[in-house]
Enzyme design. Structure first.
Site, PDB file in Angstrom:
ATOM      1  N   HIS A  39      46.119  37.047  32.897  1.00  0.00           N
ATOM      2  CA  HIS A  39      44.865  37.211  32.140  1.00  0.00           C
ATOM      3  C   HIS A  39      44.234  35.842  31.937  1.00  0.00           C
ATOM      4  O   HIS A  39      44.946  34.886  31.596  1.00  0.00           O
ATOM      5  CB  HIS A  39      45.152  37.862  30.790  1.00  0.00           C
ATOM      6  N   ASP A  49      46.501  44.298  28.029  1.00  0.00           N
ATOM      7  CA  ASP A  49      46.708  42.950  27.484  1.00  0.00           C
ATOM      8  C   ASP A  49      47.562  42.891  26.221  1.00  0.00           C
ATOM      9  O   ASP A  49      47.546  41.887  25.517  1.00  0.00           O
ATOM     10  CB  ASP A  49      45.345  42.269  27.205  1.00  0.00           C
TER      11      ASP A  49
HETATM   12  C1  GRF Z   1      41.512  36.425  37.552  1.00  0.00           C
HETATM   13  O1  GRF Z   1      40.783  35.521  36.778  1.00  0.00           O
HETATM   14  C2  GRF Z   1      42.441  37.206  36.666  1.00  0.00           C
HETATM   15  O2  GRF Z   1      42.964  36.485  35.573  1.00  0.00           O
HETATM   16  C3  GRF Z   1      41.546  38.274  36.177  1.00  0.00           C
HETATM   17  O3  GRF Z   1      40.771  38.656  37.294  1.00  0.00           O
HETATM   18  C4  GRF Z   1      40.622  37.515  38.145  1.00  0.00           C
HETATM   19  C5  GRF Z   1      41.033  37.919  39.529  1.00  0.00           C
HETATM   20  O4  GRF Z   1      40.782  36.920  40.432  1.00  0.00           O
HETATM   21  N1  GRF Z   1      42.223  39.399  35.591  1.00  0.00           N
HETATM   22  P1  GRF Z   1      41.336  37.009  41.940  1.00  0.00           P
HETATM   23  O5  GRF Z   1      40.950  38.364  42.487  1.00  0.00           O
HETATM   24  O6  GRF Z   1      42.814  36.820  41.897  1.00  0.00           O
HETATM   25  O7  GRF Z   1      40.639  35.902  42.619  1.00  0.00           O
END
Ligand code: GRF
Length: 211
Positions: A124, A165
């Site tokens: 997260h 979360d």
């Molecule tokens: C990340 O910032 C993650 O924390 C959030 O969604 C985003 C996904 O990014 N839940 P990616 O697809 O891994 O580039």
């Protein structure tokens, strides 16, 4: 124990710690994990990618890497129970040890949650328990951090439970919130921390599992 080694065929194939990644979009965290998993000292391998978007960057990356990639969504399985059972079957067929959700926008079904209790983790983009929960994803998170006046943000790896979360925190990495930050500049700084924290946490869990 006597007679146990050499191990049965499935044990031999299963010496590595198999990681499945669930992602809905770009998959840069997935890429950080596949890169880390390919290092000689790594104790884990990303062996399965599941996405609810057939056109996601995550599935494209899986194809490029020769990793099994599966599209599972309400389009492939309109019945949520069938979707849940199909996902569970795919995880079991691949002998998955750990499920990682990274930018996965759907809830995990009850059958998978139950079968993989304490073996599903999420990344997260904020310092939980602050700035988490329903609706707190992507840009919304960083807007909330900036609006709160917090001087620190960061990334959190936590266990996945039935509610978004809320699972116990496993690890966090802090980053500063800088004067003049926009949601985009803050998101970019947090994403860099995510790409360090997630592979390191998965490696630690794999090492603890294989020791
Ligand atoms: C990340 O910032 C993650 O924390 C959030 O969604 C985003 C996904 O990014 N839940 P990616 O697809 O891994 O580039």
């Amino acid at each position: 124990a006597a007679g146990r080694w050499p191990a049965a065929p499935d044990m031999i194939n299963h010496m590595s710690f198999n990681v499945a990644v669930l992602a809905s979009h770009t998959g840069t965290n997935l890429q950080a994990l596949t890169t880390a998993g390919q290092q000689p000292a790594s104790d884990f391998n990303v062996t399965l990618v599941i996405s609810n978007n057939s056109g996601s960057g995550a599935l494209a990356h899986a194809r490029e890497q020769g990793i099994t990639g599966i599209h599972l969504s309400g389009r492939t399985h309109p019945d949520p129970e069938a979707l849940d059972q199909t996902m569970l079957a795919a995880l079991r067929e691949d002998d998955v040890d750990l499920v990682v959700t990274a930018g996965y926008m759907k809830k995990i079904g009850p059958a998978v949650l139950d079968a993989y209790q304490d073996r599903i983790i999420n990344i997260h983009p904020a310092l939980l328990p602050r700035h988490g929960g329903p609706g707190m994803h992507g840009r919304h998170v960083h807007e909330a951090v900036l609006a709160s006046g917090d001087t620190l943000s960061g990334a959190t790896v936590h266990h996945v439970t039935a509610n978004y979360d809320e699972g116990p925190v496993i690890a966090q990495q802090q980053v500063p919130v800088l004067p003049g930050d926009t949601p985009d500049t803050l998101a970019a700084r947090v994403l860099q921390a995510e790409h360090q924290l997630l592979p390191a946490t998965v490696q630690a869990l794999a090492r603890a599992h294989t020791d």
